[in-house]
Design an enzyme around this catalytic site. Sequence first.
Site, short mmCIF file in Angstrom:
data_model
loop_
_atom_site.label_atom_id
_atom_site.label_comp_id
_atom_site.label_asym_id
_atom_site.label_seq_id
_atom_site.Cartn_x
_atom_site.Cartn_y
_atom_site.Cartn_z
CG ASP A 33 30.20 12.14 15.03
OD1 ASP A 33 30.74 12.14 13.91
OD2 ASP A 33 30.27 11.16 15.81
CG HIS A 34 34.37 12.68 15.92
ND1 HIS A 34 34.92 11.81 16.83
CD2 HIS A 34 33.32 12.01 15.37
CE1 HIS A 34 34.26 10.66 16.81
NE2 HIS A 34 33.29 10.76 15.93
CG HIS B 135 33.35 11.27 10.27
ND1 HIS B 135 33.44 9.94 10.53
CD2 HIS B 135 33.51 11.41 8.92
CE1 HIS B 135 33.65 9.27 9.40
NE2 HIS B 135 33.70 10.14 8.41
CG HIS C 246 35.95 5.77 11.22
ND1 HIS C 246 34.71 5.20 11.06
CD2 HIS C 246 35.73 7.06 11.61
CE1 HIS C 246 33.78 6.10 11.35
NE2 HIS C 246 34.36 7.23 11.68
CG ASP D 272 34.07 7.51 15.47
OD1 ASP D 272 33.95 7.59 16.70
OD2 ASP D 272 33.34 8.13 14.67
CG HIS E 278 37.54 10.84 12.68
ND1 HIS E 278 37.36 10.64 14.02
CD2 HIS E 278 36.36 10.52 12.10
CE1 HIS E 278 36.13 10.19 14.24
NE2 HIS E 278 35.49 10.12 13.09
CG HIS F 191 30.26 6.94 18.60
ND1 HIS F 191 29.18 7.77 18.35
CD2 HIS F 191 31.24 7.34 17.75
CE1 HIS F 191 29.50 8.62 17.38
NE2 HIS F 191 30.75 8.38 16.99
#
Length: 256
Positions: free
Chosen positions: A56-57, A54, A108, A130, A52, A168
């Site tokens: 942090d990905h 975001h 998410h 996530d 996805h 995570h």
Amino acid sequence: MYLIPIPAFNDNYLWLLHDGRRAAIVDPGDAQPVLRALQENALQLESILVTHHHHDHIGGVAALHEATGATVFGPARERIPEPFTRLEDGDTVQVLGLDFQVLDVPGHTAGHIAFFCSNVDGHPLLFCGDTLFSGGCGRLFEGTPAQMLASLDRLAALPADTRVCCTHEYTMSNLRFALAVEPDNTELIGYHAYCASLRAHGQPTLPTSMARELLINPFLRTRQATVMAAARGFDPAAHDDATLFAAIRQWKNQFK
Ligand code: ZN
Ligand code: FE
């Protein structure tokens, strides 16, 4: 095959899958630790998988693509660094000679996907981004409770021995909440103690397994009588699958 969680930021894991020569990375939010791992193990990066959009990905996707020429695979309906191969539900992608199925798992984010392979060294393997965490699930930033519940139902239907690679290390805080929901769940009490000792020794609690999550994860257990009763304790108006799930999610959002 080797499966390595590369720690990044505060609590992310960038999952590295390799065969001693060729490698794939999932959700590289940062390029540096991946480049280091590739170099240390003399690996050629072949594929970059993204679940996805975001940051942090995807933060390391462009740099890794540039440095290695690896092919980027990602969700068809999300914006991630170009160029990438757009994937949607039902697609199959070849990674290191393995067939990974693509599952749409919105909730998410609206276009979130997961990657599932039925046999990696004798076990099914899931990269779920996530969507599912050990003892928890992702926050509903772009989806409804009903969508997230349907996505989790799809994951829960995968084989019990599926190794589940979440992105995570939220396990301990998730389990504290899970114990508030189900204080008498003996599996959960034992797993909490086990994870506490892993963390005390600096070890990851992941991957987890689907069998274990079905026993301890309140977000996969919203149709269990104990969890339904607890959800109604938080929100007396909760009455069906979606509203009971929403109550548990809302309770977790507020839980300290
Ligand atoms: Zn996310
Ligand atoms: Fe994340």
